[in-house]
Design a protein around this motif. Structure first.
Motif, PDB file in Angstrom:
ATOM      1  N   UNK A 118       0.814  -1.193  -0.044  1.00 32.34           N
ATOM      2  CA  UNK A 118       0.011  -0.165   0.151  1.00 32.34           C
ATOM      3  C   UNK A 118       0.896   1.209   0.097  1.00 32.34           C
ATOM      4  N   UNK A 119       1.995   1.233   0.690  1.00 33.74           N
ATOM      5  CA  UNK A 119       2.898   2.431   0.585  1.00 33.74           C
ATOM      6  C   UNK A 119       3.637   2.688  -0.488  1.00 33.74           C
ATOM      7  N   UNK A 120       3.885   1.566  -1.404  1.00 31.34           N
ATOM      8  CA  UNK A 120       4.629   1.524  -2.588  1.00 31.34           C
ATOM      9  C   UNK A 120       3.532   2.348  -3.491  1.00 31.34           C
ATOM     10  N   UNK A 121       2.289   2.145  -3.287  1.00 26.39           N
ATOM     11  CA  UNK A 121       1.120   2.800  -3.948  1.00 26.39           C
ATOM     12  C   UNK A 121       0.874   4.207  -3.507  1.00 26.39           C
ATOM     13  N   UNK A 122       0.816   4.412  -2.190  1.00 24.64           N
ATOM     14  CA  UNK A 122       0.574   5.725  -1.790  1.00 24.64           C
ATOM     15  C   UNK A 122       1.415   6.862  -1.790  1.00 24.64           C
ATOM     16  N   UNK A 123       2.784   6.236  -1.095  1.00 26.86           N
ATOM     17  CA  UNK A 123       3.952   7.184  -0.826  1.00 26.86           C
ATOM     18  C   UNK A 123       5.304   6.700  -1.622  1.00 26.86           C
ATOM     19  N   UNK A 124       5.296   6.361  -2.910  1.00 28.60           N
ATOM     20  CA  UNK A 124       6.522   5.675  -3.206  1.00 28.60           C
ATOM     21  C   UNK A 124       7.608   6.384  -3.120  1.00 28.60           C
ATOM     22  N   UNK A 139      -4.957   0.563  11.657  1.00 26.07           N
ATOM     23  CA  UNK A 139      -5.191   1.031  10.601  1.00 26.07           C
ATOM     24  C   UNK A 139      -4.732  -0.206   9.413  1.00 26.07           C
ATOM     25  N   UNK A 140      -3.709  -0.959   9.705  1.00 30.79           N
ATOM     26  CA  UNK A 140      -3.007  -1.807   8.770  1.00 30.79           C
ATOM     27  C   UNK A 140      -3.392  -3.392   9.300  1.00 30.79           C
ATOM     28  N   UNK A 141      -4.283  -3.165  10.337  1.00 26.99           N
ATOM     29  CA  UNK A 141      -4.637  -4.414  10.655  1.00 26.99           C
ATOM     30  C   UNK A 141      -3.563  -5.340  11.650  1.00 26.99           C
ATOM     31  N   UNK A 142      -2.653  -4.259  12.292  1.00 23.35           N
ATOM     32  CA  UNK A 142      -1.648  -4.705  12.826  1.00 23.35           C
ATOM     33  C   UNK A 142      -1.356  -4.146  14.449  1.00 23.35           C
ATOM     34  N   UNK A 143      -2.459  -4.421  14.985  1.00 21.39           N
ATOM     35  CA  UNK A 143      -2.343  -3.610  16.454  1.00 21.39           C
ATOM     36  C   UNK A 143      -1.026  -3.588  17.190  1.00 21.39           C
ATOM     37  N   UNK A 144      -0.820  -2.451  17.907  1.00 13.57           N
ATOM     38  CA  UNK A 144       0.405  -2.513  18.698  1.00 13.57           C
ATOM     39  C   UNK A 144       1.685  -2.523  17.837  1.00 13.57           C
ATOM     40  N   UNK A 145       1.665  -2.501  16.439  1.00 11.60           N
ATOM     41  CA  UNK A 145       2.815  -2.116  15.620  1.00 11.60           C
ATOM     42  C   UNK A 145       2.970  -0.894  14.790  1.00 11.60           C
ATOM     43  N   UNK A 146       3.903  -0.069  14.941  1.00  7.42           N
ATOM     44  CA  UNK A 146       4.150   1.268  14.027  1.00  7.42           C
ATOM     45  C   UNK A 146       5.429   1.175  13.746  1.00  7.42           C
ATOM     46  N   UNK A 147       5.782   1.586  12.472  1.00  2.00           N
ATOM     47  CA  UNK A 147       7.233   1.606  11.670  1.00  2.00           C
ATOM     48  C   UNK A 147       7.033   2.729  10.759  1.00  2.00           C
ATOM     49  N   UNK A 148       7.872   3.599  10.862  1.00  2.00           N
ATOM     50  CA  UNK A 148       8.188   4.639  10.002  1.00  2.00           C
ATOM     51  C   UNK A 148       9.701   4.711   9.306  1.00  2.00           C
ATOM     52  N   UNK A 149       9.620   5.157   8.203  1.00  2.00           N
ATOM     53  CA  UNK A 149      10.799   5.038   7.209  1.00  2.00           C
ATOM     54  C   UNK A 149      11.351   6.407   7.036  1.00  2.00           C
ATOM     55  N   UNK A 150      12.818   6.767   7.454  1.00  2.00           N
ATOM     56  CA  UNK A 150      13.310   8.009   7.288  1.00  2.00           C
ATOM     57  C   UNK A 150      14.568   7.653   6.251  1.00  2.00           C
ATOM     58  N   UNK A 151      14.270   7.752   4.874  1.00  2.00           N
ATOM     59  CA  UNK A 151      15.372   7.439   4.092  1.00  2.00           C
ATOM     60  C   UNK A 151      15.786   5.937   4.174  1.00  2.00           C
ATOM     61  N   UNK A 152      17.098   5.835   4.749  1.00  2.00           N
ATOM     62  CA  UNK A 152      17.629   4.445   4.869  1.00  2.00           C
ATOM     63  C   UNK A 152      17.641   4.016   6.600  1.00  2.00           C
ATOM     64  N   UNK A 171      10.133 -11.429  12.921  1.00  2.00           N
ATOM     65  CA  UNK A 171       9.442 -11.584  11.985  1.00  2.00           C
ATOM     66  C   UNK A 171       9.424 -10.003  11.084  1.00  2.00           C
ATOM     67  N   UNK A 172       9.197  -9.059  11.919  1.00  2.00           N
ATOM     68  CA  UNK A 172       9.236  -7.771  11.223  1.00  2.00           C
ATOM     69  C   UNK A 172      10.505  -7.223  10.605  1.00  2.00           C
ATOM     70  N   UNK A 173      11.594  -7.683  11.635  1.00  2.00           N
ATOM     71  CA  UNK A 173      13.009  -7.398  10.884  1.00  2.00           C
ATOM     72  C   UNK A 173      13.283  -8.081   9.608  1.00  2.00           C
ATOM     73  N   UNK A 174      12.854  -9.468   9.476  1.00  3.81           N
ATOM     74  CA  UNK A 174      13.180 -10.167   8.400  1.00  3.81           C
ATOM     75  C   UNK A 174      12.433  -9.583   7.073  1.00  3.81           C
ATOM     76  N   UNK A 175      10.850  -9.324   7.141  1.00  2.81           N
ATOM     77  CA  UNK A 175      10.350  -8.890   6.084  1.00  2.81           C
ATOM     78  C   UNK A 175      10.911  -7.548   5.513  1.00  2.81           C
ATOM     79  N   UNK A 180      12.832  -3.698   1.669  1.00  6.13           N
ATOM     80  CA  UNK A 180      13.329  -2.254   1.401  1.00  6.13           C
ATOM     81  C   UNK A 180      14.737  -2.379   1.172  1.00  6.13           C
ATOM     82  N   UNK A 181      15.117  -1.634  -0.072  1.00  2.86           N
ATOM     83  CA  UNK A 181      16.473  -1.447  -0.565  1.00  2.86           C
ATOM     84  C   UNK A 181      17.439  -2.827  -0.567  1.00  2.86           C
ATOM     85  N   UNK A 182      16.888  -3.961  -0.763  1.00  2.43           N
ATOM     86  CA  UNK A 182      17.823  -5.178  -0.655  1.00  2.43           C
ATOM     87  C   UNK A 182      18.990  -5.059  -1.444  1.00  2.43           C
ATOM     88  N   UNK A 183      18.922  -4.076  -2.381  1.00  8.19           N
ATOM     89  CA  UNK A 183      20.192  -4.252  -3.558  1.00  8.19           C
ATOM     90  C   UNK A 183      21.109  -2.993  -3.719  1.00  8.19           C
TER      91      UNK A 183
END
Length: 434
Positions: A118-124, A139-152, A171-175, A180-183
């Motif tokens: 969804x973020x790839x679509x809404x905020x690429x 909001x993402x059906x993941x209660x109790x989990x929040x993650x923000x991205x600031x560049x890298x 699990x979250x770290x793995x995904x 995100x930027x695997x290459x």
């Protein structure tokens, strides 16, 4: 049927014997709460729990356990994450009853992939914007989990007893690492604790160090991120919330479109609104009570040397400064009000309304005819209608003709759930004051 001695009373109410009692832990809730869940709400408040049923062989429900939620007749309504400490006793994660933790983790994985898509679509990611919210709890059906991205850099918050656990972290770290930027060198992931939430949830501090680092050298704590083509400093080890207010991203840009002349940004924090206003104003003054925040704001201004406006910072209490400015006849063409959440509980809502009215009243009196007022509230206990009414009351008392030009909320990477009004927390009104 399990002996009644195994049923925990809640708030000294007599427990009810429920039908079809599950083998795992369960919570029986009031009819009012059951009706809310059936309508799509996702929280069970502690005051709505009639009885708690521990698993067979136990005397209590473990903090963070998955519990089956039932109405007073014993009809299952779903499975939720149980908190032994929070006033939100259960956060629903599935409409399926007696959900095992392995299945819950599978669902977390699926929902995380959906949230990132969804973020790839809404905020690429682009040259103009490389910071956004990746995961927004319910909001993402993941209660109790929040993650923000600031560049890298990624900041992760695990805000409940059921999510602040190693299996969820791994699990979250793995995904996130995979997606995100695997290459291109990858990302660094930090778990960022919210001290107040951790106290309320009775959670221990996370293990020091990053969950994942993109280098074998010293873990990266700082970066520079870009929103709306402007650059800002980010430090994963300091600041409020997850580090910056990404929910205001599009409101920053909207405010800049209307801004002109001499501008005042009240509660500027690290200069988000002020630096955007500086694109179209000749003079901008940012005000905040935090010296450390203003030091970052000044560094952010230096990151954007092409801004034409002169930008100054004042360390002061917003209420005291506005009273002083009003009494001395200070005038502005643009004023932004973006205070912290005044109402952090329902009981605080009445006092919050007085605070919002005072700020808006004084700002309206200080605006030149035709000036722009951008006024915000991030208190989810103050609904949009009530916030709009208090701004309207301030206009009446100020004797000003105020036109509402735009009603705005959080950026779309912070989606709201229609059946959970608490997720519609951010209000932003852009007004013309005649």
């Amino acid at each position: 049927m399990r002996p009644l001695s195994m049923v925990t009373k809640v708030e000294d109410r007599a427990p009810r014997v429920v039908a079809a009692q599950p083998h795992g832990p369960a919570a029986a809730i009031t009819r009012r709460a059951a009706d809310r869940l059936r309508a799509g709400h996702l929280w069970v408040y502690r005051s709505d729990v009639e009885s708690l049923v521990p698993p067979i062989g136990a005397t209590e429900i473990a903090p963070g356990a998955l519990v089956t939620v039932m109405d007073s007749r014993g009809i299952p309504l779903g499975t939720g994450l149980y908190s032994s400490a929070s006033q939100i006793a259960v956060r629903i994660v599935s409409k399926e009853a007696a959900l095992p933790r392995t299945t819950y983790l599978e669902q977390v994985r699926e929902r995380l992939h959906a949230a990132l898509a969804l973020r790839d679509e809404l905020a690429p990611e682009s040259m103009e914007n490389d910071a956004h919210r990746l995961i927004f709890s319910e909001a993402d059906n993941l209660p109790g989990i929040v993650a923000d991205r600031y560049n890298d850099l990624i900041t992760l918050q695990l805000l409940t007893q059921g999510t602040a656990q190693d299996d969820v972290r791994q699990l979250l770290t793995e995904v996130l690492r995979e997606r995100l930027r695997p290459d291109t060198g990858g990302i660094t992931i930090w778990e960022r604790p919210d001290p107040k939430i951790r106290e309320l949830e009775q959670l221990a501090p996370p293990t020091p160090g990053p969950l994942h680092a993109n280098t074998t050298e010293s873990p990266q704590l700082t970066t520079i991120f870009t929103i709306n083509g402007l650059q800002f400093h980010f430090d994963a080890g300091s600041g409020q919330k997850t580090g910056a207010f990404l929910d205001q991203r599009l409101n920053y840009a909207a405010a800049a479109r209307y801004a002109s002349g001499n501008a005042l940004d009240i509660c500027t924090y690290q200069g988000g609104f002020a630096i955007h206003l500086a694109q179209n104003c000749r003079q901008v003054t940012g005000v905040d009570a935090s010296r450390s925040a203003l030091e970052v704001a000044d560094r952010n201004r230096d990151l954007n040397p092409s801004l034409a406006a002169q930008v100054d910072w004042i360390e002061a209490d917003a209420f005291e400064l506005l009273r002083e400015y009003e009494s001395t006849g200070q005038q502005y063409d643009t004023i932004v009000l973006d205070p912290p959440a005044f109402a952090k509980s329902k009981r605080a809502a009445e006092g919050a309304m007085r605070g919002y009215k005072e700020l808006n009243l004084r700002a309206m009196k200080m605006l030149r005819p035709g000036g722009t007022l951008v006024t915000c509230s991030c208190s989810h206990h103050v609904p949009l209608q009530e916030f709009t009414e208090v701004v309207s009351a301030a206009a009446t008392d100020a004797g000003r003709h105020v036109q509402l030009l735009e009603t705005r909320g959080a950026a779309p990477d912070h989606p709201a759930i229609l059946t959970l009004p608490e997720t519609s927390y951010l209000k932003c009104l852009i007004c013309r004051v005649g």
